[in-house]
Structures are given as C-alpha cells and as structure tokens.
Design a protein around this motif. Sequence first.
Motif, PDB file in Angstrom:
ATOM      1  N   LYS A 105     -20.095  27.607   1.225  1.00  0.00           N
ATOM      2  CA  LYS A 105     -18.958  26.730   0.928  1.00  0.00           C
ATOM      3  C   LYS A 105     -18.887  25.607   1.966  1.00  0.00           C
ATOM      4  O   LYS A 105     -19.156  25.813   3.143  1.00  0.00           O
ATOM      5  CB  LYS A 105     -17.650  27.527   0.959  1.00  0.00           C
ATOM      6  N   PRO A 164     -16.173  23.533   3.696  1.00  0.00           N
ATOM      7  CA  PRO A 164     -14.721  23.638   3.839  1.00  0.00           C
ATOM      8  C   PRO A 164     -14.056  22.323   4.195  1.00  0.00           C
ATOM      9  O   PRO A 164     -14.712  21.356   4.604  1.00  0.00           O
ATOM     10  CB  PRO A 164     -14.589  24.622   5.012  1.00  0.00           C
ATOM     11  N   TYR A 185     -20.200  28.742  11.523  1.00  0.00           N
ATOM     12  CA  TYR A 185     -20.548  28.029  10.297  1.00  0.00           C
ATOM     13  C   TYR A 185     -22.059  27.931  10.099  1.00  0.00           C
ATOM     14  O   TYR A 185     -22.586  28.324   9.054  1.00  0.00           O
ATOM     15  CB  TYR A 185     -19.929  26.625  10.337  1.00  0.00           C
ATOM     16  N   ASP A 193     -16.881  30.743   6.474  1.00  0.00           N
ATOM     17  CA  ASP A 193     -16.023  29.666   5.979  1.00  0.00           C
ATOM     18  C   ASP A 193     -15.030  29.279   7.072  1.00  0.00           C
ATOM     19  O   ASP A 193     -14.000  29.937   7.252  1.00  0.00           O
ATOM     20  CB  ASP A 193     -15.287  30.126   4.714  1.00  0.00           C
TER      21      ASP A 193
END
Length: 205
Positions: A92, A94, A123, A129
Amino acid sequence: MKINVFADTICGWCFIGHRNLNAALRKFPEVKFDIKHIPFQLNPDMPTEGISRDKYLEIKFGGKDYAAPMYENMRLKGNASDINLNLDKIKKIPNTVLSHLLIILSEQFNLQNEIKEEIYQSYFIDGLDIGDINILVDIAKANKIAENIFKDFINEKNIELINSKLSTAKEKNINGVPFFEIGKDFISGAQSLIQLENVIKANLI
C-alpha cells in the motif's frame, strides 16, 4: 551548523539520503548540527486510507513494468548505502501526514533521527503501512514516546502545521526530495556520502 532536510517518508531516495547524511555527520564529531525535518508530500492528494501499490504504479507510471527500471536503480543505490530495500513487500502507498506528525513530535524528545530511521525501515524493509496509526504508535512506544502523547499530538492545529511546512517547500520551488539546506548551500537528490561531506566541509570554512 543548521541543516534542513525536506523529505517524504514514502520516498526511497529520501531514505538513502537520510542514511548518507548520517554517515557524513559522523565524519565531523566536533561539530554541533541542528537538523530539522521539513515535511514534504510526494502525493498531497493521497486519500487518508492510502491506495494499493499496484494501483499507484498504474496511475504514476502506467504499470509496474514501467516503474521497474527506476526502482532497480533505487535498489542498487540503497545497497551502496547498506539498505536492503524490499520494495515488493510494500502493498500500500499510504498518506504520510501521520508519519510526519510523529517525526515533528519526536523533535521534542531529540529522537527525530531514530524515529525517521524506524519509519523508513518499517516501510521499505518490513513493508508495513506507515499510514496506519497503530504501526506508528508501535514505533513511538518503542522509542519511549507514550501512545497518548502521540495521539494527542494528532490534532487540527498540528495538521495545519504540516500543511504550512508543505507550503514552505512550494515557496522555495522544491519539487522533488530529498532536498538539503546545509549552511548556506542547497543540494537536491539522494547525494552520496562524499558529496554531502564536501558540502558540510565547505560550510565550515
């Protein structure tokens, strides 16, 4: 010596620049450095919940294959700075406002360098995330910043502070990060240890 570092926490080049700057600073143990983190957002319109990395790569580059050469170059430069970037673990992309807030808060405890390092590692190495408040709470607590202190810091006034810092970058025409203000000099990009060391030296004269 005052050093301002404009960076975003989802910027791999910023992680490399962070590591190289720290290595350069260790070359000058007798110098007192005043280092400030200036928030920057590569994706200022990112939804609060973030988006999947696959969708992001499609929007930004036209797909994963088109992004591959840039990310391979980043991985190689990371290796040169002793960083093993696990980009495929990232699922993802973010929104980075909360992570910037944690770094700004950590300055009150003189822990900004440690907090930045852990956010980057979380990360880029662990694939976590960093838009998730629970992940950031864990990082805060691991550095003895209480959960309630961090959560209380997440308020409208401090979010507006982040936005004002983003405006500062625009006013300076900073369009990419990392961007370093070192003494009287400006240096852009994930510069090498030697390049950063030379700029610091020049500002000591």
